[in-house]
Design a protein around this motif. Structure first.
Motif, PDB file in Angstrom:
ATOM      1  N   LEU A  36       0.839  -1.195   0.000  1.00 13.09           N
ATOM      2  CA  LEU A  36       0.000   0.000   0.000  1.00 13.09           C
ATOM      3  C   LEU A  36       0.873   1.242   0.000  1.00 13.09           C
ATOM      4  O   LEU A  36       1.955   1.249   0.574  1.00 13.09           O
ATOM      5  N   THR A  37       0.362   2.303  -0.615  1.00 10.67           N
ATOM      6  CA  THR A  37       1.059   3.580  -0.547  1.00 10.67           C
ATOM      7  C   THR A  37       0.772   4.219   0.806  1.00 10.67           C
ATOM      8  O   THR A  37      -0.134   3.792   1.533  1.00 10.67           O
ATOM      9  N   GLU A  38       1.522   5.249   1.105  1.00 10.62           N
ATOM     10  CA  GLU A  38       1.317   5.964   2.369  1.00 10.62           C
ATOM     11  C   GLU A  38      -0.107   6.499   2.451  1.00 10.62           C
ATOM     12  O   GLU A  38      -0.778   6.377   3.481  1.00 10.62           O
ATOM     13  N   ALA A  39      -0.600   7.064   1.362  1.00 11.73           N
ATOM     14  CA  ALA A  39      -1.955   7.634   1.358  1.00 11.73           C
ATOM     15  C   ALA A  39      -3.012   6.549   1.571  1.00 11.73           C
ATOM     16  O   ALA A  39      -3.983   6.753   2.317  1.00 11.73           O
ATOM     17  N   GLU A  40      -2.827   5.398   0.920  1.00  9.68           N
ATOM     18  CA  GLU A  40      -3.797   4.308   1.075  1.00  9.68           C
ATOM     19  C   GLU A  40      -3.805   3.782   2.510  1.00  9.68           C
ATOM     20  O   GLU A  40      -4.879   3.564   3.091  1.00  9.68           O
ATOM     21  N   LEU A  41      -2.618   3.586   3.079  1.00 15.55           N
ATOM     22  CA  LEU A  41      -2.553   3.071   4.451  1.00 15.55           C
ATOM     23  C   LEU A  41      -3.096   4.088   5.443  1.00 15.55           C
ATOM     24  O   LEU A  41      -3.829   3.730   6.374  1.00 15.55           O
ATOM     25  N   ARG A  42      -2.783   5.372   5.254  1.00 16.04           N
ATOM     26  CA  ARG A  42      -3.307   6.405   6.142  1.00 16.04           C
ATOM     27  C   ARG A  42      -4.839   6.398   6.113  1.00 16.04           C
ATOM     28  O   ARG A  42      -5.489   6.456   7.162  1.00 16.04           O
ATOM     29  N   LEU A  59       1.531   4.795  11.343  1.00 22.07           N
ATOM     30  CA  LEU A  59       2.079   4.898   9.993  1.00 22.07           C
ATOM     31  C   LEU A  59       3.585   5.149  10.037  1.00 22.07           C
ATOM     32  O   LEU A  59       4.354   4.510   9.305  1.00 22.07           O
ATOM     33  N   ALA A  60       4.015   6.041  10.893  1.00 28.95           N
ATOM     34  CA  ALA A  60       5.441   6.334  11.029  1.00 28.95           C
ATOM     35  C   ALA A  60       6.206   5.092  11.495  1.00 28.95           C
ATOM     36  O   ALA A  60       7.305   4.810  11.004  1.00 28.95           O
ATOM     37  N   ARG A  61       5.632   4.340  12.410  1.00 24.60           N
ATOM     38  CA  ARG A  61       6.300   3.133  12.913  1.00 24.60           C
ATOM     39  C   ARG A  61       6.421   2.071  11.817  1.00 24.60           C
ATOM     40  O   ARG A  61       7.473   1.438  11.671  1.00 24.60           O
ATOM     41  N   VAL A  62       5.381   1.889  11.047  1.00 26.76           N
ATOM     42  CA  VAL A  62       5.400   0.910   9.962  1.00 26.76           C
ATOM     43  C   VAL A  62       6.445   1.308   8.917  1.00 26.76           C
ATOM     44  O   VAL A  62       7.189   0.459   8.416  1.00 26.76           O
TER      45      VAL A  62
END
Length: 179
Positions: A36-42, A59-62
């Motif tokens: 997933l992209t950052e936007a999708e995961l967020r 998100l930062a931890r992942v």
């Protein structure tokens, strides 16, 4: 129950840690199924919690652990076979990748490899396309839907038409110079 400074209920540290652990586990499950992209995961994380700070922390931890990386997602999409640069751009844009990263991904694509991919796709479909009323138009539309640019499409039509015969192979090259 204690209240925070804004009058809302304040979570205990244990409750916050439990919520963080649950959200982190969800993030790992989501990333196990698909990159997933950052936007999708967020977006997915924010659907699971009303605390944007908690979602940002997870998100930062992942990302810190290396499980989420937009560059890797863009690189994988750029190397996908059977699609042209326009499709890659559209897909990455839709998935929320930064424009600069999209441009870098497209710059890394080899135009000759893209032409070869268009030829390979067209060869597989040539039998069906050559029976159409206007095989060149059908072939063009087919490859355009796959995201190939005009130069790759016309080169593929010329090559496959000359090699496998049919209506597209009978047309002189001058008719293809529409770009």
């Amino acid at each position: 129950m204690e209240r925070d400074g804004e009058g809302g209920p304040r979570q205990s540290e244990q409750e916050r840690q439990k919520a963080r652990d649950d959200l982190l586990a969800y993030a790992f499950r989501a990333l196990a199924g698909r990159a997933l992209t950052e936007a999708e995961l967020r977006t997915r994380l924010l659907r699971r919690t009303d605390d944007p700070a908690l979602a940002a922390e997870v998100l930062a931890r992942v990302q810190e652990l290396g499980y989420q990386n937009d560059e890797a997602v863009a690189r994988a999409e750029g190397q996908r076979g059977g699609v042209g640069g326009f499709r890659v751009r559209q897909t990455l844009k839709r998935r929320g990748v930064a424009e600069e990263l999209i441009e870098d991904t497209l710059a890394a694509r080899d135009p000759e490899a893209e032409r070869e991919a268009a030829v390979a796709l067209l060869e597989r479909r040539w039998t069906a396309l050559s029976r159409k009323r206007d095989p060149r138009a059908s072939a063009y539309a087919f490859l355009a839907r796959r995201g190939f640019g005009g130069s790759a499409i016309w080169a593929a039509i010329r090559e496959v038409g000359a090699r496998l015969g049919g209506a597209a192979g009978d047309v002189p090259d001058a008719e293809f110079e529409l770009e």
